[in-house]
Structures are given as C-alpha cells and as structure tokens.
Design a protein around this motif. Sequence first.
Motif, PDB file in Angstrom:
ATOM      1  N   LYS A 105       0.807  -1.232   0.000  1.00  0.00           N
ATOM      2  CA  LYS A 105       0.000   0.000   0.000  1.00  0.00           C
ATOM      3  C   LYS A 105       0.839   1.281   0.000  1.00  0.00           C
ATOM      4  N   TRP A 106       1.945   1.243  -0.783  1.00  0.00           N
ATOM      5  CA  TRP A 106       2.686   2.476  -1.011  1.00  0.00           C
ATOM      6  C   TRP A 106       1.797   3.436  -1.798  1.00  0.00           C
ATOM      7  N   ASP A 107       2.054   4.744  -1.648  1.00  0.00           N
ATOM      8  CA  ASP A 107       1.274   5.685  -2.452  1.00  0.00           C
ATOM      9  C   ASP A 107       1.776   5.678  -3.902  1.00  0.00           C
ATOM     10  N   LYS A 108       0.922   6.139  -4.809  1.00  0.00           N
ATOM     11  CA  LYS A 108       1.197   6.008  -6.243  1.00  0.00           C
ATOM     12  C   LYS A 108       2.470   6.727  -6.669  1.00  0.00           C
ATOM     13  N   ASP A 109       2.699   7.921  -6.119  1.00  0.00           N
ATOM     14  CA  ASP A 109       3.900   8.679  -6.507  1.00  0.00           C
ATOM     15  C   ASP A 109       5.171   7.944  -6.097  1.00  0.00           C
ATOM     16  N   LYS A 110       5.173   7.380  -4.902  1.00  0.00           N
ATOM     17  CA  LYS A 110       6.346   6.644  -4.426  1.00  0.00           C
ATOM     18  C   LYS A 110       6.594   5.418  -5.294  1.00  0.00           C
ATOM     19  N   ILE A 111       5.517   4.714  -5.643  1.00  0.00           N
ATOM     20  CA  ILE A 111       5.649   3.542  -6.508  1.00  0.00           C
ATOM     21  C   ILE A 111       6.209   3.935  -7.864  1.00  0.00           C
ATOM     22  N   HIS A 112       5.664   5.003  -8.435  1.00  0.00           N
ATOM     23  CA  HIS A 112       6.110   5.454  -9.768  1.00  0.00           C
ATOM     24  C   HIS A 112       7.607   5.797  -9.750  1.00  0.00           C
ATOM     25  N   GLN A 113       8.023   6.563  -8.739  1.00  0.00           N
ATOM     26  CA  GLN A 113       9.432   6.948  -8.649  1.00  0.00           C
ATOM     27  C   GLN A 113      10.326   5.725  -8.506  1.00  0.00           C
ATOM     28  N   ARG A 114       9.859   4.748  -7.715  1.00  0.00           N
ATOM     29  CA  ARG A 114      10.660   3.555  -7.487  1.00  0.00           C
ATOM     30  C   ARG A 114      10.809   2.736  -8.765  1.00  0.00           C
ATOM     31  N   VAL A 115       9.716   2.554  -9.494  1.00  0.00           N
ATOM     32  CA  VAL A 115       9.766   1.769 -10.729  1.00  0.00           C
ATOM     33  C   VAL A 115      10.672   2.453 -11.753  1.00  0.00           C
ATOM     34  N   MET A 116      10.547   3.770 -11.896  1.00  0.00           N
ATOM     35  CA  MET A 116      11.387   4.495 -12.854  1.00  0.00           C
ATOM     36  C   MET A 116      12.872   4.361 -12.494  1.00  0.00           C
ATOM     37  N   LYS A 117      13.174   4.489 -11.216  1.00  0.00           N
ATOM     38  CA  LYS A 117      14.575   4.385 -10.773  1.00  0.00           C
ATOM     39  C   LYS A 117      15.140   3.001 -11.044  1.00  0.00           C
ATOM     40  N   LEU A 118      14.338   1.966 -10.758  1.00  0.00           N
ATOM     41  CA  LEU A 118      14.822   0.598 -10.942  1.00  0.00           C
ATOM     42  C   LEU A 118      15.049   0.274 -12.413  1.00  0.00           C
ATOM     43  N   LEU A 119      14.156   0.713 -13.285  1.00  0.00           N
ATOM     44  CA  LEU A 119      14.364   0.491 -14.721  1.00  0.00           C
ATOM     45  C   LEU A 119      15.640   1.174 -15.193  1.00  0.00           C
ATOM     46  N   ASP A 120      15.875   2.381 -14.704  1.00  0.00           N
ATOM     47  CA  ASP A 120      17.120   3.086 -15.044  1.00  0.00           C
ATOM     48  C   ASP A 120      18.338   2.308 -14.552  1.00  0.00           C
ATOM     49  N   MET A 121      18.217   1.721 -13.363  1.00  0.00           N
ATOM     50  CA  MET A 121      19.351   1.010 -12.761  1.00  0.00           C
ATOM     51  C   MET A 121      19.823  -0.153 -13.619  1.00  0.00           C
ATOM     52  N   VAL A 122      18.900  -0.773 -14.358  1.00  0.00           N
ATOM     53  CA  VAL A 122      19.289  -1.916 -15.193  1.00  0.00           C
ATOM     54  C   VAL A 122      19.291  -1.535 -16.680  1.00  0.00           C
ATOM     55  N   ASN A 123      19.422  -0.237 -16.932  1.00  0.00           N
ATOM     56  CA  ASN A 123      19.593   0.274 -18.296  1.00  0.00           C
ATOM     57  C   ASN A 123      18.454  -0.103 -19.240  1.00  0.00           C
ATOM     58  N   LEU A 124      17.228  -0.070 -18.697  1.00  0.00           N
ATOM     59  CA  LEU A 124      16.034  -0.234 -19.522  1.00  0.00           C
ATOM     60  C   LEU A 124      15.264   1.085 -19.466  1.00  0.00           C
ATOM     61  N   GLU A 125      15.276   1.811 -20.559  1.00  0.00           N
ATOM     62  CA  GLU A 125      14.654   3.130 -20.614  1.00  0.00           C
ATOM     63  C   GLU A 125      13.195   3.049 -20.182  1.00  0.00           C
ATOM     64  N   PRO A 126      12.810   3.730 -19.084  1.00  0.00           N
ATOM     65  CA  PRO A 126      11.446   3.600 -18.565  1.00  0.00           C
ATOM     66  C   PRO A 126      10.352   3.898 -19.587  1.00  0.00           C
TER      67      PRO A 126
END
Length: 370
Positions: A105-126
């Motif tokens: 039950k994370w809030d939507k903004d926190k989830i969005h930021q986390r997903v974008m950061k993780l995709l960047d971390m593995v060099n997959l353009e969000p």
Amino acid sequence: MIELKNIGKTYEDGFQALKDINLEFEDGKINVLIGPSGCGKTTTMKLLNRLVDYTSGDILLDGESIKQTNPIELRRKMGFVIQNIGLFPHMNIYNNVATVPKLLKWDKDKIHQRVMKLLDMVNLEPDTYMNRYPSELSGGQQQRIGVIRALAAEPGIILMDEPFSALDPISREQLQDELIRLQSEINKTIIFVTHDMDEAIKIADQIILMKDGSIVQQASPEEILKNPANDFVKGFIGANRLEERKALPPLATFIQKDFLSVSTGHSIDFIINQMVQEEINTIPVVNENDTYQGLVHLYELLGHKNKSLQNLLTDTDRFIHEKDSIDNVLNTLQEIQGTIPIIDSKNKMVGILDANKLFKAMTENKCGVA
C-alpha cells in the motif's frame, strides 16, 4: 544478520535433506550456495522465507526466530528471483515491478518513482519499457525485470535461485556483471543458489559449498581456490581452475595504487597540463568522494575545450572490481585495452590495473619461470 543454528530438515519419507547446518550469511554481501544436485542448497535457501520449514534447530533474522513472523510478512521482507523468472504475463512491466509495493500500500507517486529508478538502474529506458509486456522482451531483459521486481519494496535480503541458468552464455555473463554492479550500489544481503563454479567465483563474496545436506567448506572464492578443504572440494572446483589459480597470483598483486587521476572540479586546461607533464593520453576522473566517473582522452580535451568535462567523459562503465577473480580480469583484457580503473564495492577508485606486470607474470608462467 541471518543465522542458521543446528538446522536439520527431514521429509516425511525419512530423507534427511539437511544435517546440523550452522551458518551465517554475511550482511551486505553476495553469499553463494553451491554444490551438486540434491546437496541441499535450494532447500537451505527456501528455509529462509519459509517456503520449506525446518524440522530441528532455528533460523534467526536479526536475533529473532523467523518462526515468530507470519510467513507472508516474512516473504514481503525478502526479494525472490527464480530461474524461470515468473513475471505475470497479463501485466505490463510497470505493474510487474510494482507488485509488492502495491501490496504494501505504497502511495502512487512513491511507486512510480521507485519503478522508474529501478528500470534506469538496469539500463532499460522507462518510457520505452514500462508499458511493454513480458512476451515483448528478450530472456535477458525479462530476467532484469525479475531482479528489479525483487528489489522494488527495498528489502534487505534478496534470495536468488539459479536465476541466470536458463539464459544463453552471453546474456548470463552480462547479467552476472549487472548483478555485481548493482550490488555495489545497493549493498543488499544476497543469497544466491547456483551449480556453476565459474559463476560462484565471479560473483560471490562468500561461497558455501554443500554435499549430502552438509556444509563442506565456507570461505571467500580466493580462499577456496587457494586452500580447498578436501578432495571433494578440489574435484568440484576442477583441476583447470586450480592450475590457473596456482599459475597467477590474485588481482591485488596487479593493482597500481600510485596513479594519477583528476577531479570533476578541475578545469580542462588544468587536466591538459597534468597529462602533458606526465606524458599520458588518458586519465581517470573521480568526483569529490573519489567515486569513479569515467576516463578522458587528451586529444578529445584539446579538440573540445569549450565543452564541459562531463560531456567529454568516456568509458564510464569500464572498470574492474577489486574483488574480481583473475580469470574475469583476463576476460576483460580480451575486450578492452588502455587504462583500466579498479574500484571497490562503493565505486571508489582504488587504483589502475598494472597490465605490464600482469602480462609479465603470464609470460613467465607460460615459459615455466617461477
């Protein structure tokens, strides 16, 4: 801290899968469980998130028995990456990665930021990948998503059950490199199961070698290669690896710690003058924390004095980790030439590879010189 104390596991048919296991997994390190099929390595890992329950002894997580924690809550505290990836085919990549944060039950903004950061971390353009589905990705890309999905809720512990074994050799090696790089950023406690000794030597901080439900040897890759505990360990490592290890000393022998570098705060004119004085055409760049940023080349600097130093950096991912095996270093040398920075687990630069010294050692060994 994860501690296994006198752990035993016996199944209903009487088969004793684990026998009096005493083990500590090192915090913030890659701990590799390895051994032949049926040795108990996967069972040991599955005890940690209670996919399998032990029949004797106890497992402590930060000093508290894991049996005091609800299994569902326990599993949400741990990331889990498996061999067949297990992505949800009906969900796009964004929702696959966001699965556990949504359950928490994370809030939507926190989830969005986390997903974008993780995709960047593995060099997959969000923007390119977040709306795709698993079937639209290659096997290696899917496995990257499997890894970051396990990281999404920021667990302190990641369990990885032969995650790369189904991939082709090139993708597998790339993901091993990716895991080493990621670990230098995230410093999680990783328990990694494999049957591949080369993989274990490459990625592990600690190797736990098992046979018939017992631990045969627990040590760093370097220590296991230098001092195998018995004939079983020697046989599992293989004669070729042992001979290679005898032939060449560890990477630390070839680190040149007295090296010239420049800071991102230096002007281009200052850097040019340093390189001219030292008669070098390439120099590593670090930031104010000594974190490696990349290389700059003299001719690029001379031809683009009006550009910022940041825009002239190259080879930002060209380096060797100080804990890399000498075999991995030799493989790297086949692909790149010139200055090769060596970094520690926090991406701080500790030296450069003394390639001349390494080549001399290789030549002397080939010629049979001690």
